[in-house]
Write a protein that holds these residues in place. Structure first.
Motif, mmCIF file in Angstrom:
data_model
loop_
_atom_site.group_PDB
_atom_site.id
_atom_site.type_symbol
_atom_site.label_atom_id
_atom_site.label_comp_id
_atom_site.label_asym_id
_atom_site.label_seq_id
_atom_site.Cartn_x
_atom_site.Cartn_y
_atom_site.Cartn_z
ATOM 1 N N GLN A 12 -5.008 16.028 0.412
ATOM 2 C CA GLN A 12 -3.918 16.672 1.137
ATOM 3 C C GLN A 12 -2.579 16.407 0.465
ATOM 4 O O GLN A 12 -1.736 17.303 0.369
ATOM 5 C CB GLN A 12 -3.893 16.186 2.585
ATOM 6 C CG GLN A 12 -5.022 16.732 3.439
ATOM 7 C CD GLN A 12 -5.021 16.131 4.829
ATOM 8 O OE1 GLN A 12 -4.640 14.975 5.036
ATOM 9 N NE2 GLN A 12 -5.458 16.914 5.804
ATOM 10 N N LEU A 13 -2.380 15.188 -0.012
ATOM 11 C CA LEU A 13 -1.138 14.864 -0.715
ATOM 12 C C LEU A 13 -1.018 15.671 -2.008
ATOM 13 O O LEU A 13 0.081 16.075 -2.395
ATOM 14 C CB LEU A 13 -1.066 13.375 -1.013
ATOM 15 C CG LEU A 13 -0.804 12.458 0.187
ATOM 16 C CD1 LEU A 13 -0.904 10.988 -0.222
ATOM 17 C CD2 LEU A 13 0.561 12.746 0.806
ATOM 18 N N ALA A 14 -2.146 15.918 -2.673
ATOM 19 C CA ALA A 14 -2.113 16.712 -3.900
ATOM 20 C C ALA A 14 -1.726 18.161 -3.600
ATOM 21 O O ALA A 14 -0.921 18.768 -4.322
ATOM 22 C CB ALA A 14 -3.478 16.659 -4.588
ATOM 23 N N VAL A 15 -2.303 18.715 -2.538
ATOM 24 C CA VAL A 15 -1.942 20.073 -2.128
ATOM 25 C C VAL A 15 -0.467 20.135 -1.756
ATOM 26 O O VAL A 15 0.261 21.064 -2.136
ATOM 27 C CB VAL A 15 -2.824 20.529 -0.939
ATOM 28 C CG1 VAL A 15 -2.292 21.819 -0.334
ATOM 29 C CG2 VAL A 15 -4.263 20.708 -1.383
ATOM 30 N N SER A 16 -0.012 19.143 -1.028
ATOM 31 C CA SER A 16 1.382 19.101 -0.605
ATOM 32 C C SER A 16 2.315 18.942 -1.795
ATOM 33 O O SER A 16 3.406 19.519 -1.829
ATOM 34 C CB SER A 16 1.588 17.949 0.380
ATOM 35 O OG SER A 16 2.856 18.016 0.972
ATOM 36 N N GLU A 17 1.894 18.165 -2.799
ATOM 37 C CA GLU A 17 2.734 17.986 -3.987
ATOM 38 C C GLU A 17 2.941 19.309 -4.715
ATOM 39 O O GLU A 17 4.063 19.646 -5.104
ATOM 40 C CB GLU A 17 2.091 16.976 -4.934
ATOM 41 C CG GLU A 17 2.873 16.808 -6.238
ATOM 42 C CD GLU A 17 2.275 15.761 -7.152
ATOM 43 O OE1 GLU A 17 2.558 15.800 -8.367
ATOM 44 O OE2 GLU A 17 1.526 14.893 -6.663
ATOM 45 N N ALA A 18 1.862 20.054 -4.908
ATOM 46 C CA ALA A 18 1.989 21.348 -5.586
ATOM 47 C C ALA A 18 2.920 22.276 -4.823
ATOM 48 O O ALA A 18 3.775 22.958 -5.412
ATOM 49 C CB ALA A 18 0.604 21.985 -5.746
ATOM 50 N N GLY A 72 0.831 -1.202 0.000
ATOM 51 C CA GLY A 72 0.000 0.000 0.000
ATOM 52 C C GLY A 72 0.863 1.250 0.000
ATOM 53 O O GLY A 72 0.811 2.066 0.916
ATOM 54 N N THR A 73 1.686 1.390 -1.033
ATOM 55 C CA THR A 73 2.752 2.397 -1.023
ATOM 56 C C THR A 73 2.354 3.736 -1.629
ATOM 57 O O THR A 73 3.213 4.551 -1.906
ATOM 58 C CB THR A 73 3.976 1.864 -1.785
ATOM 59 O OG1 THR A 73 3.572 1.512 -3.127
ATOM 60 C CG2 THR A 73 4.556 0.645 -1.102
ATOM 61 N N GLU A 74 1.052 3.972 -1.862
ATOM 62 C CA GLU A 74 0.643 5.223 -2.500
ATOM 63 C C GLU A 74 1.174 6.440 -1.736
ATOM 64 O O GLU A 74 1.711 7.377 -2.337
ATOM 65 C CB GLU A 74 -0.886 5.309 -2.588
ATOM 66 C CG GLU A 74 -1.382 6.602 -3.232
ATOM 67 C CD GLU A 74 -2.902 6.681 -3.294
ATOM 68 O OE1 GLU A 74 -3.416 7.658 -3.852
ATOM 69 O OE2 GLU A 74 -3.565 5.759 -2.767
ATOM 70 N N ARG A 75 1.025 6.399 -0.427
ATOM 71 C CA ARG A 75 1.502 7.544 0.359
ATOM 72 C C ARG A 75 3.008 7.699 0.233
ATOM 73 O O ARG A 75 3.530 8.805 0.078
ATOM 74 C CB ARG A 75 1.121 7.361 1.831
ATOM 75 C CG ARG A 75 1.755 8.438 2.699
ATOM 76 C CD ARG A 75 1.640 8.166 4.168
ATOM 77 N NE ARG A 75 2.340 9.176 4.932
ATOM 78 C CZ ARG A 75 2.418 9.170 6.255
ATOM 79 N NH1 ARG A 75 1.830 8.211 6.948
ATOM 80 N NH2 ARG A 75 3.074 10.111 6.889
ATOM 81 N N TRP A 76 3.738 6.584 0.299
ATOM 82 C CA TRP A 76 5.195 6.677 0.314
ATOM 83 C C TRP A 76 5.768 7.043 -1.047
ATOM 84 O O TRP A 76 6.880 7.561 -1.142
ATOM 85 C CB TRP A 76 5.789 5.356 0.809
ATOM 86 C CG TRP A 76 5.262 4.968 2.148
ATOM 87 C CD1 TRP A 76 4.464 3.909 2.444
ATOM 88 C CD2 TRP A 76 5.445 5.673 3.387
ATOM 89 N NE1 TRP A 76 4.143 3.900 3.779
ATOM 90 C CE2 TRP A 76 4.733 4.978 4.383
ATOM 91 C CE3 TRP A 76 6.149 6.837 3.745
ATOM 92 C CZ2 TRP A 76 4.699 5.385 5.708
ATOM 93 C CZ3 TRP A 76 6.118 7.256 5.068
ATOM 94 C CH2 TRP A 76 5.395 6.536 6.035
ATOM 95 N N HIS A 77 4.999 6.812 -2.116
ATOM 96 C CA HIS A 77 5.446 7.186 -3.447
ATOM 97 C C HIS A 77 4.996 8.591 -3.839
ATOM 98 O O HIS A 77 5.329 9.061 -4.930
ATOM 99 C CB HIS A 77 4.940 6.179 -4.476
ATOM 100 C CG HIS A 77 5.666 4.867 -4.418
ATOM 101 N ND1 HIS A 77 5.260 3.756 -5.106
ATOM 102 C CD2 HIS A 77 6.785 4.489 -3.733
ATOM 103 C CE1 HIS A 77 6.090 2.744 -4.866
ATOM 104 N NE2 HIS A 77 7.017 3.175 -4.026
ATOM 105 N N ALA A 78 4.231 9.248 -2.990
ATOM 106 C CA ALA A 78 3.785 10.614 -3.275
ATOM 107 C C ALA A 78 4.989 11.545 -3.401
ATOM 108 O O ALA A 78 6.005 11.375 -2.718
ATOM 109 C CB ALA A 78 2.857 11.105 -2.167
ATOM 110 N N VAL A 79 4.873 12.526 -4.284
ATOM 111 C CA VAL A 79 5.997 13.425 -4.567
ATOM 112 C C VAL A 79 6.503 14.106 -3.302
ATOM 113 O O VAL A 79 7.707 14.154 -3.038
ATOM 114 C CB VAL A 79 5.578 14.486 -5.616
ATOM 115 C CG1 VAL A 79 6.650 15.572 -5.733
ATOM 116 C CG2 VAL A 79 5.343 13.830 -6.967
#
Length: 377
Positions: free
Chosen positions: A158-164, A42-49
């Protein structure tokens, strides 16, 4: 519920002071670095930019790379450095309190967090890194967005906001490092470039490390210190007689800062993973299990701090707000300098300061950000 509490999502919450201290200082407890992340499902979080970017910074490195980078920095905020910074911090506090006083005169009340607490750390770190003042508001705004990725259970949005925000920070600090390489000076970033050039002949690798150090130093110094400043003032104002008593005995200011750190730490939890099969607080913990060090719970452990819910500036100092061991906060001395400067001037200039309403907080679990604290005098 015990020193070690099973978390609903797996792993454990560590609540007791001694158990938390053991995790923070123990060599067999590691930060969740790339090697650990690659072993997870379940690595989606860990692969986030944003997660990947922060995993390259000092806070997510284990030995030997963490040791190498930390040694290259030396003691960032030694006594001499803090002494040199003190007049500038005091001047920044005076300027910001002028704005606070004017707003109170005009409107009857003002937001201490917005006008003072958030502005002092960006002014301090901005001067230290020689960042253009006109860029300070932008860096502050995107830092608030970036830290979502460092939350305990960030959502996709939240991950999308953090990526930007992370991509903005990457561009900004990569350009800053490039400019310092082309036009070196006596600033900290230029000094880091020279240090790493001496350690590594690969200039591209050097610039990448310096970028990561610069971005991390900026992010780590803003929200945490801002929250300390607001929480410190709130805790004093809500404690009967504490504000007046501290005005009469300013020599107790350092004790008030330490108690604020204990009572309401700016970071509520930090995560570690077991580097090998081990035992913690009498519980068997398999290798790679994640545990969450609960700073607030540890600081309120009555076995370490009797009557922990009483705000007592004369308490024997005992807290974990700055962490411990190899990852002890590099900016602890600087945060205390800013808190000392602000509290000293507030006490002198606003003898009847009072809170209009309780502070407001961002809905987070890790970074305990105060978004508003309205005061009057």
């Amino acid at each position: 519920m015990g020193d070690l509490v099973p978390a609903p999502w797996g792993g454990y919450l560590v609540t007791g002071f001694d158990a938390c201290n053991e995790v923070l200082r123990g060599r067999n407890w590691l930060v969740p670095d790339f090697a650990w992340q690659e072993r997870q499902t379940g690595t989606e979080r860990w692969h986030a930019v944003a997660t990947q970017e922060m995993s390259r910074t000092l806070s997510r490195l284990n030995a030997p790379e963490h040791t190498r980078q930390r040694h290259s920095l030396g003691n960032l905020f030694d006594r001499r450095t803090l002494q040199d910074m003190t007049p500038h911090v005091e001047a920044d506090v005076a300027r910001l309190l002028d704005r606070l006083a004017e707003r109170i005169r005009t409107d009857g009340e003002a937001d201490l967090s917005e006008l003072v607490s958030e502005q002092l750390p960006i002014s301090t770190v901005g001067r230290w890194l020689d960042i253009a003042p006109e860029d300070h508001p932008h860096i502050l705004d995107i830092t608030h967005d970036q830290v979502h990725a460092q939350e305990l259970l960030p959502t996709r949005s939240q991950l999308a906001v953090s990526e930007a925000a992370t991509l903005h920070l990457r561009r900004y600090f990569t350009d800053l490092v490039r400019e310092r390489r082309e036009n070196p000076g006596d600033d900290v970033v230029s000094g880091w470039i020279r240090t790493w050039d001496a350690l590594d002949s690969d200039r591209e690798a050097t610039d990448r490390v310096v970028y990561e150090l610069t971005m991390f130093a900026t992010i780590a110094s803003l929200e945490t210190t801002a929250t300390l400043l607001s929480s410190m003032v709130w805790s004093l104002l809500r404690s009967p007689g504490a504000w007046a008593g501290l005005r009469e005995r300013p020599e107790d200011i350092d004790g008030a800062i330490e108690e604020a750190l204990r009572y309401d730490p700016p970071i509520r939890l930090n995560s570690r993973v077991a580097g090998e099969d081990t035992e913690l607080a009498g519980v068997f913990v398999p290798k790679d299990t994640m545990v969450h060090v609960m700073y607030g719970a540890a600081n309120h452990d009555p076995r370490r701090n009797p009557d922990p819910h009483v705000f007592d500036i004369h308490r024997k100092r005992s807290h974990l707000a700055f962490g411990g061991g190899a990852h002890y906060c590099l900016g602890a001395g600087l945060a205390k300098l800013e808190a000392r400067a602000l509290l000293g001037q507030l006490l002198r200039r606003f003898p009847t300061l009072r809170a209009v309403s309780p502070p407001e907080y961002a809905p987070r679990m890790v970074f305990h950000r105060v978004t508003s604290l309205r005061v009057a005098a």
